[in-house]
Design an enzyme around this catalytic site. Structure first.
Site, short mmCIF file in Angstrom:
data_model
loop_
_atom_site.label_atom_id
_atom_site.label_comp_id
_atom_site.label_asym_id
_atom_site.label_seq_id
_atom_site.Cartn_x
_atom_site.Cartn_y
_atom_site.Cartn_z
N HIS A 134 4.66 -8.92 -4.63
CA HIS A 134 3.93 -8.66 -5.50
C HIS A 134 3.85 -6.87 -5.81
CE1 HIS A 134 1.21 -7.83 -2.28
NE2 HIS A 134 0.79 -7.23 -2.97
N HIS A 167 3.22 -2.05 -8.60
CA HIS A 167 2.50 -3.07 -8.30
C HIS A 167 2.36 -4.22 -9.17
CE1 HIS A 167 -0.89 -5.10 -6.73
NE2 HIS A 167 -0.77 -4.54 -5.59
#
Length: 148
Positions: A57, A72
């Protein structure tokens, strides 16, 4: 000066639009955020350098000048434990700006009740060092901001 590229396609919305105070208040560092286009896609390297950290992620790439950029993919996506993400590179790899790093689908993130917004942060930078922030629609690989 470092030119940081958009890792994903979407709308540049600024860090204030990130629904996480750690990012929106700039505690991680200055930068911007992208509300990604919905549908499967690839997140690319924002700069040329070495992948120092790679989670499904999120990833950090450090350039030859020692500057690190964090990407992110969505908010609270660490809770997914990798579901919905596919790594296209490995930690320690050297990548070129624009090279695919992670395949993902923002629609799946949103369907799980999470924000797919992607902060892109200049780590350990002064707020004043990040300029020329893109606004509006960006494509993966477009110039996102300058780090002086």
């Amino acid at each position: 000066m470092t030119t940081v590229l958009a890792p994903v396609e979407g709308a540049a919305v600024g860090l204030a639009a990130v629904p996480d105070p750690v990012f929106s208040a700039g505690m991680v560092g200055p930068g911007t955020a992208i509300d990604p286009s919905r549908g499967p896609g690839e997140a690319v390297a924002p700069i040329t350098g070495k992948i120092m950290k790679l989670h499904p992620h999120a990833y950090v790439i450090v350039g030859d000048d020692g500057r690190g950029v964090l990407v992110h993919l969505g908010i609270d996506t660490v809770q997914l434990k990798g579901r919905g993400f596919r790594l296209l590179a490995a930690e320690g790899d050297r990548v070129s700006a624009g090279q695919p790093v992670v395949a993902w689908d923002p629609t799946e993130i949103e369907a799980g009740g999470r924000s797919p917004v992607c902060p892109v942060v200049a780590l350990d930078a002064l707020d004043s060092a990040v300029t020329a922030l893109a606004e509006g629609t960006v494509r993966a690989g477009d110039e996102l901001f300058q780090w002086t």
